[in-house]
Structures are given as C-alpha cells and as structure tokens.
Design an enzyme around this catalytic site. Sequence first.
Site, PDB file in Angstrom:
ATOM      1  N   SER A  99       0.864  -1.183   0.000  1.00 55.20           N
ATOM      2  CA  SER A  99       0.000   0.000   0.000  1.00 55.20           C
ATOM      3  C   SER A  99       0.895   1.226   0.000  1.00 55.20           C
ATOM      4  O   SER A  99       2.078   1.147   0.378  1.00 55.20           O
ATOM      5  CB  SER A  99      -0.875  -0.004   1.262  1.00 55.20           C
ATOM      6  OG  SER A  99      -1.461   1.260   1.501  1.00 55.20           O
ATOM      7  N   TYR A 116      -1.588  -0.501  10.412  1.00 53.54           N
ATOM      8  CA  TYR A 116      -1.648  -0.766   8.977  1.00 53.54           C
ATOM      9  C   TYR A 116      -0.328  -0.368   8.311  1.00 53.54           C
ATOM     10  O   TYR A 116       0.250  -1.123   7.530  1.00 53.54           O
ATOM     11  CB  TYR A 116      -2.812   0.012   8.363  1.00 53.54           C
ATOM     12  CG  TYR A 116      -3.075  -0.284   6.900  1.00 53.54           C
ATOM     13  CD1 TYR A 116      -3.570  -1.510   6.506  1.00 53.54           C
ATOM     14  CD2 TYR A 116      -2.842   0.688   5.921  1.00 53.54           C
ATOM     15  CE1 TYR A 116      -3.825  -1.781   5.166  1.00 53.54           C
ATOM     16  CE2 TYR A 116      -3.094   0.428   4.589  1.00 53.54           C
ATOM     17  CZ  TYR A 116      -3.582  -0.805   4.217  1.00 53.54           C
ATOM     18  OH  TYR A 116      -3.826  -1.072   2.889  1.00 53.54           O
TER      19      TYR A 116
END
Length: 266
Positions: A144, A157
């Site tokens: 990501s 995350y």
Amino acid sequence: MSRMAGKVAFITGAGNGMGRSHAVRLAEEGADVVAVDLPSAAADLDETRRLVVELGRRAVVAHADVRDPAALRAAVDAGVAELGPLDVVVANAGVCDNPGPAWTIDDEIWHRSLDVNLTGVWNTATAAVPAMRDGGGSVVIVSSTAGIKAVAGAAHYSASKTAVVGLARTLANELGPEFIRVNVLHPGAVGTRMTLNPETMARLRPDLENPSRDDVVPVLAANHVLPVPWLDARDVSNALLFLASDESRYMTGTQLVVDAGLTQKV
C-alpha cells in the site's frame, strides 16, 4: 491477448475488490487461476470463478484464512492437483482498520493487522513457493502507499504494509537463484469496499452524519497529484499483470507504485 498463456496464478483475497480484479485481468491474458478467500466469502469466490470461467480459463476456488498455514497449504495442493504447478503467486489478502492515534489502538486490532497483512504474506509465500514451476515465476506482494508514506491514525496498517517490503527484498535474494522474482505493488486509494465503506467515509467527512461516495470525492482527490479521487481496481491489476508476466522478467526486489501521485503530493 496471451501474455499469461499457459500460466497458473494463485491469488489470496480473490473474492472481491482488487483480488477479484487481479484474477479476471490475469485470466483475460490466458492464466488459469486458484482463487483463495475466507470461508465467509464463499459466494464472492463463486462469482470470481464464474468470471474467470466465462473468459475460457480454468478456476479453482479454495477457502482459507491467510493466518492459517495448514489451510493455505491445502489450498495450494488443491489448485496444483487440478491446474498444475504455480507460475504466479499474488499475496493480496489484507485488512485495514482505522481506529485512531497509535496509543489508542487495542491489542486485538494491532495483532489482526500484523497477522493478516504481514504474517499472512509470509504464510502465503511459504505455502505457495514450493509449488512453483521449475524454471521460475513471479511473486507479487500487494502492499500500500501506507508502506511508503506515513498515515496518521493507522500505525498498525502502516507498520504491516512497510514490513512486507523488507520481507520481499529478502525473498527476492533467496529465490533469485531459482529464477523466482519477488516484487511489491503499492496501490493508493482504490474504489473498492476497503475504501468506500461507511466507516471510512465517516472518518473522511466527520462533518456529515451519513456521507456518501460523492461526499468524499473532494477529500480523496485533494490527496493526489492527478485530479481523481481514487483508482479503479483494474488500474492496479494492469500493473500487477506487468509484474506477473515475462515482460518484467529481470525485475526483482523492486517496488511499483500506482497511486495517482499520492506519495508525491507536496
């Protein structure tokens, strides 16, 4: 098109969103697909299988949680038994919880993020790489932009998506002598349920009671150099296709960013 003709791809998180898009895009180019997702995603996996078969390719679906190594090994065995050795492994499955500042994240959310987004990638690699075809192949780890650029309110995350880059670099060195390439794909905001869900939209527009997709467009577009709010999943899948195909045969240990300029935004 036939850039993936004769190849078999193993894809986690393939029931919906980017995972389904990856499966369909590779099938369009001739790949057969082993589509893996949670048991709770059985209906979604069936739809992914239908879309792949509709393209004239073979598809095997398997239900496995990437936190469960034994279930992943069983999924690999089922796919290989029907389709043959693997040429491509796509570690796509992931979760994204956004609870707030790092010191407020509870243990359950922290460990779920690390267990799925990092250990799940490790489990996928250790289960699938031994089943790859002699002569090489491609492993693509989906990270990501949070693995490149800090994201406030998502320490868990960001930590997991950054850590898989280090894992990929090590795997690239270890697997290179077997002509197995390992690369990382960093998508930005994608118009799937991971981004366009009520919880995330409420976080993006706290001034509104029930914000809609249209309400979050200006917020997300402001994060990008290119004037778009999000990417289509197919945009990411096109990049993944390049990393999976022989067109990138001498690329390994690299990172490919598809983010409309999010990581470059000043």
